[in-house]
Write an enzyme that holds these catalytic residues in place. Structure first.
Site, short mmCIF file in Angstrom:
data_model
loop_
_atom_site.label_atom_id
_atom_site.label_comp_id
_atom_site.label_asym_id
_atom_site.label_seq_id
_atom_site.Cartn_x
_atom_site.Cartn_y
_atom_site.Cartn_z
N GLU B 60 32.61 37.45 44.04
CA GLU B 60 32.43 36.25 44.88
C GLU B 60 31.26 35.40 44.41
OE1 GLU B 60 33.58 39.03 46.08
OE2 GLU B 60 35.32 38.44 47.27
N HIS B 129 35.71 41.73 58.66
CA HIS B 129 36.81 40.77 58.51
C HIS B 129 36.97 39.91 59.75
CE1 HIS B 129 37.64 43.89 55.49
NE2 HIS B 129 38.36 43.01 54.84
C1 LIG Z 1 33.51 41.50 48.52
C2 LIG Z 1 34.96 41.64 48.87
N1 LIG Z 1 35.86 40.78 48.39
C3 LIG Z 1 37.17 40.89 48.68
C4 LIG Z 1 37.61 41.89 49.49
C5 LIG Z 1 39.11 41.99 49.85
N2 LIG Z 1 39.66 43.22 49.29
C6 LIG Z 1 39.80 44.33 50.02
S1 LIG Z 1 40.35 45.62 49.11
C7 LIG Z 1 40.44 44.68 47.73
C8 LIG Z 1 40.87 45.28 46.44
C9 LIG Z 1 39.95 46.37 46.06
O1 LIG Z 1 40.33 46.91 44.85
P1 LIG Z 1 39.67 48.23 44.32
O2 LIG Z 1 38.18 48.10 44.40
O3 LIG Z 1 40.23 48.50 42.99
O4 LIG Z 1 40.08 49.34 45.36
P2 LIG Z 1 41.56 49.85 45.70
O5 LIG Z 1 42.04 49.06 46.85
O6 LIG Z 1 42.38 49.71 44.49
O7 LIG Z 1 41.34 51.28 46.06
C10 LIG Z 1 40.02 43.37 47.99
C11 LIG Z 1 39.96 42.31 46.99
C12 LIG Z 1 36.64 42.76 50.01
N3 LIG Z 1 36.98 43.74 50.84
N4 LIG Z 1 35.34 42.63 49.68
#
Ligand SMILES: Cc1ncc(C[n+]2csc(CCOP(=O)(O)OP(=O)(O)O)c2C)c(N)n1
Ligand SMILES: Cc1ncc(C[n+]2csc(CCOP(=O)(O)OP(=O)(O)O)c2C)c(N)n1
Ligand SMILES: [Mg+2]
Ligand SMILES: [Mg+2]
Lengths: 331, 325, 325, 331
Positions: B60, B129
């Site tokens: 971000e 959220h």
């Molecule tokens: C700072 C931030 N940006 C965006 C999000 C929205 N978001 C929630 S889970 C996710 C994907 C996370 O991917 P990863 O870290 O690979 O974990 P996974 O879900 O694959 O276990 C996103 C973009 C968030 N929670 N926090």
């Protein structure tokens, strides 16, 4: 993938890993059913397919070690010792949940067993685990801090800053990246110029390793080394477990076409729970009946947990603003 | 008139703007092929391609800072935060850079950046959220802050936002974005800083922000049965804030309540109250009241969550209490 | 009583606390051997060593997040930001984590973290070294926010801050930190949420924050010659805010002006005005006025810089104008 | 240090580099004197000892390329084409300064020559240069974005996120780290687990190089390659110049004992201006008189610039709040 380090694994420990894998898997399956049944009010991110990582790492942890995790944290909480009943009750929004209903899927707190919190924001757990390492070093204990995070967190500044701080100060921290290859639907191969995480140690000056995250014994071995190093003052380690989530990013979410059924199926074949089960049988660590006995036991634990959750009271709306501060201002 | 949702309305405005101006691009997580977590960009990837609908890593701060640099060099970035909560990791770029570049360059650089995200409490989204944070961007100089309450306004305000050479926050409440309303097919723009009188009345003025507009109108419907006539004002943008419309209404009614979901201390209601007790002092027949969400993080469990947000009952009661003053 | 500077006073409180409690440590850039850009930790590295006075890389988000984790696990971190402006890169950790951990853990975790930094406009520090931002931390639930105006208060408030199990922002205005005042050698603590009546008076109440307290007192001295009697209140902490003392004063004087260097919209003055027009409505004989720094970034050049901050003349004039209402 | 790439340097260009080096050096010396004389109101971070980096890089840039810099930005502004008069006037706080007196040492804006801003906050320039690269690519031009930043910025999340974004999107950006080994008084060797920056390319997937930052020809060569690559669609490059600032962090600041006089002296011997002068003479690119002519010319430019600054009007306090927005709200 790198060599699997060799750390002895007793038969008892091998069975205990299986039991933990099952606890996580069956809890997640229960939650998925509960979600479909409308018992869960917000998001629900399951850990199905990735259980070997939490289980393999937490097997080395004591209750006074500190785990910090992310939005996909059910497995970490369970592996660290949160009872399934408290996890399920939390997602049901009940007063008996580990966060007393304040948290839901993404905010699991159980400091009494060293589950120091999961976060709906990607990144902070890396820094907080570093801080636990700072405390534990300053307090001259042999406790360790552990951060679990996804591949998505690796491109975030928190990863860079946290790994560097822990390295320069030799803090007892284990950074565990669960590389399931996608951040929601954005592939790691797209969002990072370097497809691996466990090869980044040299950029920071700490040991790093890539392991098969679906092989609980490989994770167990790598984590054992890292935890031993951290406890004995040897500083932090970065572990990447290559893995895959076989369910949707969150329950109820469409797959959206970003990954193929063939890809999903290829990983289902490498299911970490089944792999370990097969190994136990092949190596004759346990016989079929012994394994089934564990499965039956776990099944009844989860059923009882779901029952407990369903019958638990709701939190009282009057308490909604308690605990913003620890003290009254004039104290 | 045809009815479409709030989100469809903004998407229509976005698509039209992107069609007309090839320097507009959007960044965010899942806003490409997927079309956005809230369908903010659904179908646009197919039309405008990956350079203009750019999926991002979870960086971000990085992509906000990047868009700052882009806005200084001839393009018009839109940052789609999905949930606005994620903006907090980019606050340095926003407050120290984006809001200040025009000023520090003595107006030689423009800052045409649009930052959008879903805000608000609801759906057991819990504390990471459910944030809104618009009072912060109202406090800091250099931002335009838009908080639409319905689909019609959303389209018109989005059109203004995307043409603005100033940084704009466009904030979309999760309980509103799938609400339908009448929206013209043609392009139109609603200027910033012009409140809408959502209901005319004589006994009391209620300023309601974003998601509170609908709830307040519902409460007024109930109160009408009690013979009470309320004027409801929807500022539409909280920065700039259309104080003239509010002051004129208070001049007529003598009473003011501000209903806002966000935190009370140093909030929008505080600002409105402070301006009215300064510039409209002689018009006031009663104390000014504020009704806000609780000053606490947002809990997950439904009975806790609903306890911290103003609702029809608490709004109606606040109005009754104020009328009794 | 001996006179020492504001900064020496806080350093005395810090040294005493670090001596008494081995779990306290400080992180920041140049706070080790160098003793801090503003001498906040001068001499302490020699006494307490590198683990407790920890120089950091330029990783504001990183070390703030790290201190969050430390505070959850048995130590008591102090973050020394040098200039508070640098806190903005850590806003996510502050607003989404530090302020929420106690709540989200249902009080099972504490958050004893103290965040300090130099604030305010002056010395041609320009826009990246002149920020204050305390209205933001007042708006967000979960923070204690301390804005001392003199050396005596600084020591006593610092002592309370460092013992607090809640997150505290301790903000030190660059124009105050080298001011001397009488400070007892012994340890003492000033509770949060207790305003100080800096001057008693009957015609008008002026609430002044931080650096504005001294300027307001100077203005009152000038106005006394015109036969005007002003009551000056220094809240000392803006969160919690001692509204009882302010309301009691307005009850006596009927008039209120709030003088604050920080931005006006949704600022501290707005909050105070809103509470007074609610709870003290019947006491008011005139509009409530606010005098703030300009709603703009901070320019460098002295004639520009001085144009945007309240000064003795503008404060005195605001009081005269209010008395004429 | 890595091999110096070979990029042709004409005699004319070599002399022009010398002139630019001198422009920066003499401006800085003037500013240091002005600071001592009380003509500068806020901070003043000089670039003395590091000039070869700005000069070597900017020699490849056009006015429509975009440079973003940090608190130590005088040299970048001058090398990019801001007249010394406008720089000095800015630090004097005058209306004729490049930022019209709004900025001072740390906020230099001259978009008309592609100097897009310096920042008192460490980090953002890396992201903004990435954004310029995004614009230039989207607009289908061959312009490039350049970020200059210190070693202190490397441990910051902005470095990690910016370098990654530019890499995955193949943006025309040059990241230039001026590693002068200290962030104020904190040594890079302490604050980073990896003592080099120019070896981090593989962690991100972009080309990276370490050069002698006191050798203007080495910088020129490395930057020439990087700029050519960026202009032709080959994506970003990370360049680390090893260098040293020989004056205090900021004028008027005590040295504070974090570095030895011997260390400072050892770097003064490798003064980038003198090194290049000697090379010009040794290689017979220019004779002594030609070099002195340049020195005299530059000297008079700087004297005139200081005079201009001193005689320039102050900005009008009434304009202090202009330009917060580009438009009236109702527009
Ligand atoms: C700072 C931030 N940006 C965006 C999000 C929205 N978001 C929630 S889970 C996710 C994907 C996370 O991917 P990863 O870290 O690979 O974990 P996974 O879900 O694959 O276990 C996103 C973009 C968030 N929670 N926090
Ligand atoms: C985010 C941020 N934190 C702290 C500072 C205070 N500060 C100003 S310059 C500086 C050191 C910068 O070191 P480096 O990046 O190596 O640049 P150098 O001064 O050596 O050229 C620091 C810490 C700042 N400007 N920005
Ligand atoms: Mg992932
Ligand atoms: Mg440096």
């Amino acid at each position: 993938m790198a060599d699997t380090p060799t750390i002895p694994l007793s038969d008892e420990a091998a069975l205990s890993l299986y039991r933990k894998l099952l606890i996580v898997r069956r809890s997640e399956e229960q939650l998925a059913r509960s979600y479909a049944a409308g018992l869960i009010h917000g998001a629900c991110h399951t850990y199905v397919g990735e259980e070997a990582i939490a289980v393999g790492v937490c097997a080395h942890l004591r209750p006074d070690d500190a785990v910090f995790s992310t939005h996909r944290g059910h497995g970490h909480a369970l592996a660290k010792g949160v009872p399934p009943s408290e996890l399920i009750a939390e997602l049901y929004g009940r007063a008996t949940g580990c966060s007393r209903g304040r948290g839901g899927s993404m905010h699991l707190f159980a400091p009494e067993v060293g589950m120091m919190g999961t976060s709906g924001i990607v990144g902070p757990c890396i820094l907080q685990a570093t801080g636990a390492g700072y405390s534990f070093k300053l307090l001259k204990t042999d406790r360790v801090g552990v951060a679990f995070f996804g591949d998505g967190a690796v491109n975030n500044g928190a990863f860079h800053e946290g790994v560097n701080l822990a390295t320069i100060w030799d803090l007892p921290v284990i950074f565990v990246c669960e590389n399931n290859q996608y951040a929601t639907e954005v592939p790691f191969a797209y969002s990072s110029g370097n497809p691996d995480v466990g090869n980044r140690g040299p950029a920071y000056g700490l040991p790093s390793v890539i392991v098969d995250g679906n092989d609980v014994r490989a994770v167990y071995a790598a984590a054992g080394e890292a935890v031993a190093r951290a406890r004995s003052g040897g500083g932090p380690t970065l572990i990447e477990g290559k893995t895959y989530r076989t369910r949707a990013h969150a329950e109820g979410m469409r797959e959206g076409g970003y990954r193929t059924q063939a890809e999903i199926d290829s990983w289902k074949v490498r299911d970490p729970v089944l792999l370990h089960r097969q190994w136990l049988l092949d190596e004759e660590i346990a016989g079929e009946s012994q394994v089934i006995a564990i499965e039956t036991e776990v099944q009844s634990i989860i059923e009882a947990a779901a029952e407990f959750a369903k019958n638990s009271p709701w939190p009282d709306g009057m308490t909604a603003t308690d605990h913003v501060f620890s003290e009254a201002p004039h104290a | 008139m045809r009815e479409i949702t709030f989100m469809e309305a903004t998407r229509e405005a976005l698509a039209a703007a992107m069609q007309a101006d090839p320097t507009i691009f959007v960044v965010g997580e899942g806003i490409g092929v997927r079309g956005g977590n809230f369908a903010t960009t659904l179908g646009l990837y197919e039309r405008f391609g990956p350079e203009r609908l750019r999926d991002t890593p979870i960086s971000e701060r990085g992509f906000v800072g990047m868009c700052c640099g882009a806005a200084m060099t001839g393009t018009r970035p839109i940052v789609d935060f999905m949930f606005l909560d994620f903006i907090l990791d980019a606050m340095g770029e926003l407050i120290n850079q984006i809001s200040k570049i025009q000023y520090m360059s003595s107006g030689r650089l423009k800052m045409p950046i649009l930052l959008r995200g879903c805000i608000g409490i609801g759906h057991a989204a819990a504390t990471h959220h459910s944030g809104s944070y618009y009072p912060i961007f109202t406090h800091i100089p250099g931002f335009r802050v838009v908080v639409p309450s319905n689909a019609y306004d959303a389209k018109g305000l989005f059109a203004t936002a995307i043409r603005s050479d100033d940084p704009v926050l466009f904030l979309e409440h999760k309980s509103l974005i799938f609400n339908k309303g009448p929206v013209p097919e043609e392009d139109y723009a609603i200027p910033f800083g012009q409140a809408r009188i959502a209901r005319e009345g004589t006994d009391c003025t209620v300023v309601a922000i974003g998601s509170m507009v609908g709830k307040t109108l519902d409460a007024c419907g109930q109160l009408a049965a009690e013979g009470v006539s309320i004027e409801v004002i929807d500022p539409r943008t909280v920065a700039p804030l259309d104080m003239e419309t509010i002051l004129a209404s208070v001049h007529k009614t003598g009473r003011l309540l501000v209903v806002d979901e966000t935190f009370q201390p140093c909030g929008i209601g505080a600002e409105i109250a402070a301006q009215v007790v300064d510039r409209g002092f002689d018009d006031l027949d009663a104390p000014i009241r504020r009704l806000n969400g609780a000053h606490a993080p947002t809990p997950y469990s439904p009975p806790l969550e609903s306890a911290i947000v103003p609702n029809l009952q608490s709004i109606a009661q606040s109005i009754r209490d104020l009328l009794a003053e």
